[in-house]
Design an enzyme around this catalytic site. Sequence first.
Site, mmCIF file in Angstrom:
data_model
loop_
_atom_site.group_PDB
_atom_site.id
_atom_site.type_symbol
_atom_site.label_atom_id
_atom_site.label_comp_id
_atom_site.label_asym_id
_atom_site.label_seq_id
_atom_site.Cartn_x
_atom_site.Cartn_y
_atom_site.Cartn_z
ATOM 1 N N ARG A 39 85.860 15.113 65.555
ATOM 2 C CA ARG A 39 86.062 13.723 65.954
ATOM 3 C C ARG A 39 87.482 13.331 66.319
ATOM 4 O O ARG A 39 87.749 12.169 66.585
ATOM 5 C CB ARG A 39 85.521 12.787 64.872
ATOM 6 C CG ARG A 39 84.018 12.855 64.809
ATOM 7 C CD ARG A 39 83.396 11.959 63.775
ATOM 8 N NE ARG A 39 81.964 12.215 63.743
ATOM 9 C CZ ARG A 39 81.397 13.276 63.170
ATOM 10 N NH1 ARG A 39 82.140 14.176 62.572
ATOM 11 N NH2 ARG A 39 80.084 13.436 63.207
ATOM 12 N N HIS A 124 77.173 22.511 54.741
ATOM 13 C CA HIS A 124 76.617 22.613 56.095
ATOM 14 C C HIS A 124 76.417 24.058 56.539
ATOM 15 O O HIS A 124 76.399 24.360 57.722
ATOM 16 C CB HIS A 124 77.503 21.846 57.091
ATOM 17 C CG HIS A 124 77.533 20.371 56.820
ATOM 18 N ND1 HIS A 124 78.511 19.527 57.303
ATOM 19 C CD2 HIS A 124 76.701 19.583 56.092
ATOM 20 C CE1 HIS A 124 78.269 18.288 56.893
ATOM 21 N NE2 HIS A 124 77.185 18.295 56.154
ATOM 22 N N CYS A 160 58.943 37.950 61.850
ATOM 23 C CA CYS A 160 57.891 36.936 62.033
ATOM 24 C C CYS A 160 57.883 36.293 63.419
ATOM 25 O O CYS A 160 57.010 35.486 63.710
ATOM 26 C CB CYS A 160 58.002 35.869 60.941
ATOM 27 S SG CYS A 160 59.378 34.744 61.177
ATOM 28 N N SER A 199 86.642 12.991 58.415
ATOM 29 C CA SER A 199 86.541 11.601 58.893
ATOM 30 C C SER A 199 85.633 10.786 57.975
ATOM 31 O O SER A 199 85.565 9.572 58.086
ATOM 32 C CB SER A 199 86.013 11.581 60.326
ATOM 33 O OG SER A 199 84.750 12.225 60.377
ATOM 34 N N ASN A 223 94.220 12.631 55.152
ATOM 35 C CA ASN A 223 93.666 12.773 56.506
ATOM 36 C C ASN A 223 94.638 12.165 57.506
ATOM 37 O O ASN A 223 95.265 11.151 57.216
ATOM 38 C CB ASN A 223 92.309 12.049 56.587
ATOM 39 C CG ASN A 223 91.457 12.532 57.728
ATOM 40 O OD1 ASN A 223 91.151 13.721 57.808
ATOM 41 N ND2 ASN A 223 91.077 11.646 58.631
ATOM 42 N N ILE A 241 97.833 18.085 56.926
ATOM 43 C CA ILE A 241 97.388 18.671 55.655
ATOM 44 C C ILE A 241 98.319 19.793 55.166
ATOM 45 O O ILE A 241 98.724 19.797 53.998
ATOM 46 C CB ILE A 241 95.949 19.212 55.806
ATOM 47 C CG1 ILE A 241 95.003 18.039 56.055
ATOM 48 C CG2 ILE A 241 95.521 20.005 54.568
ATOM 49 C CD1 ILE A 241 93.664 18.431 56.631
HETATM 50 P P1 NAD Z 1 85.627 15.435 61.685
HETATM 51 O O1 NAD Z 1 85.995 16.137 62.966
HETATM 52 O O2 NAD Z 1 84.675 14.317 61.763
HETATM 53 O O3 NAD Z 1 86.971 14.878 61.028
HETATM 54 C C1 NAD Z 1 88.113 15.660 60.887
HETATM 55 C C2 NAD Z 1 89.237 14.747 60.436
HETATM 56 O O4 NAD Z 1 90.360 15.550 60.164
HETATM 57 C C3 NAD Z 1 89.664 13.728 61.506
HETATM 58 O O5 NAD Z 1 89.634 12.422 60.943
HETATM 59 C C4 NAD Z 1 91.094 14.155 61.875
HETATM 60 O O6 NAD Z 1 91.944 13.057 62.066
HETATM 61 C C5 NAD Z 1 91.522 14.935 60.669
HETATM 62 N N1 NAD Z 1 92.478 16.019 60.939
HETATM 63 C C6 NAD Z 1 92.367 16.985 61.891
HETATM 64 N N2 NAD Z 1 93.388 17.856 61.778
HETATM 65 C C7 NAD Z 1 94.159 17.420 60.753
HETATM 66 C C8 NAD Z 1 95.366 17.875 60.166
HETATM 67 N N3 NAD Z 1 95.971 18.988 60.580
HETATM 68 N N4 NAD Z 1 95.903 17.157 59.136
HETATM 69 C C9 NAD Z 1 95.302 16.018 58.707
HETATM 70 N N5 NAD Z 1 94.149 15.551 59.212
HETATM 71 C C10 NAD Z 1 93.586 16.241 60.225
HETATM 72 O O7 NAD Z 1 85.148 16.540 60.658
HETATM 73 P P2 NAD Z 1 84.256 16.422 59.327
HETATM 74 O O8 NAD Z 1 84.555 15.157 58.616
HETATM 75 O O9 NAD Z 1 84.380 17.715 58.664
HETATM 76 O O10 NAD Z 1 82.744 16.273 59.791
HETATM 77 C C11 NAD Z 1 82.188 16.867 60.888
HETATM 78 C C12 NAD Z 1 81.357 18.099 60.771
HETATM 79 O O11 NAD Z 1 82.137 19.032 61.445
HETATM 80 C C13 NAD Z 1 81.088 18.790 59.509
HETATM 81 O O12 NAD Z 1 79.751 18.709 59.268
HETATM 82 C C14 NAD Z 1 81.411 20.307 59.781
HETATM 83 O O13 NAD Z 1 80.270 21.088 59.506
HETATM 84 C C15 NAD Z 1 81.676 20.357 61.211
HETATM 85 N N6 NAD Z 1 82.767 21.177 61.768
HETATM 86 C C16 NAD Z 1 83.274 22.246 61.086
HETATM 87 C C17 NAD Z 1 84.323 22.975 61.627
HETATM 88 C C18 NAD Z 1 84.849 24.146 60.842
HETATM 89 O O14 NAD Z 1 84.071 24.802 60.140
HETATM 90 N N7 NAD Z 1 86.140 24.406 60.908
HETATM 91 C C19 NAD Z 1 84.874 22.640 62.862
HETATM 92 C C20 NAD Z 1 84.325 21.536 63.562
HETATM 93 C C21 NAD Z 1 83.277 20.810 62.991
#
Ligand code: NAD
Length: 252
Positions: A39, A124, A160, A199, A223, A241
């Site tokens: 996102r 997930h 299957c 997020s 975040n 982070i």
């Molecule tokens: P999301 O993309 O909705 O949110 C990620 C959040 O992290 C954002 O608000 C962003 O501002 C913040 N962010 C990104 N990089 C950052 C950093 N370096 N420092 C601080 N903040 C940072 O992701 P979500 O909440 O995990 O939910 C979405 C779904 O995404 C999950 O269900 C997951 O399964 C899937 N997903 C997983 C991966 C992975 O395994 N790496 C990658 C993409 C999506």
Amino acid sequence: MEDARADFERLAGMIADARRAVVFTGAGISTESGIPDFRSPTGIWSQTTPIYYQEFLASEDARVEAWRRKLLVDRDIVDATPNRGHRAVAKLVRLGKVSSVITQNIDNLHQDSGIPKEKVIELHGNGSYAKCVACGTRYELAPIKEAFERDSVPPTCTLCGAPVKTATISFGQAMPEEEMNRAKHETLACDLFLAIGSSLVVYPAAGLPMLAKESGSTLVILNREPTDLDGIADLVINREIGPTLGGAANVN
Ligand code: NAD
């Protein structure tokens, strides 16, 4: 810089005071390893829309598209290694501060950082292997990818005949019951809940920080961007982070 230090020192103090902490992570912890999140403005959902589980089951075209995307996404994931944020979490687990890591991520990087797999609760699923949607037989990705690259035919189960899908939870698919129960149990048992790089909009996972707060634990949200749950948190840090958690846990 001074403000950043004040933030991670406050975080370090909360970690030091905790008896039993839980870390809850989202895609944001892995962006510093080169894996795009969903996102952020440049995230995956800015370029594409999700394929729902029901579509995957019902349509061969959807399965072809799902596997095409998987091959593309894995170009980023396969070479990714744990970053400073993952290493900081691993250190806190090693020290016995963190009882478990609840993750929405599917990239296996918490395990790759050295955290024992029984301490990582994957809500997930995991994208590093595949499973039959009907009988659950496990399949490794390499031969599937090789065949798909050759003929673009999505894989089916040799036992299957049902479709084979990455071992992740898709939109529209039920949450894994055992993992959800373990996650709730850990959340109720902790006195510090650290929500990192999420997020906090994907439910039911995002209900866990709320549950932690309701049951009397201290809630920290780290975040880059604000989240809807900032109002109930005891500490909100809108920073990167790696430097923040690395600073708090004294990890480079
Ligand atoms: P999301 O993309 O909705 O949110 C990620 C959040 O992290 C954002 O608000 C962003 O501002 C913040 N962010 C990104 N990089 C950052 C950093 N370096 N420092 C601080 N903040 C940072 O992701 P979500 O909440 O995990 O939910 C979405 C779904 O995404 C999950 O269900 C997951 O399964 C899937 N997903 C997983 C991966 C992975 O395994 N790496 C990658 C993409 C999506």
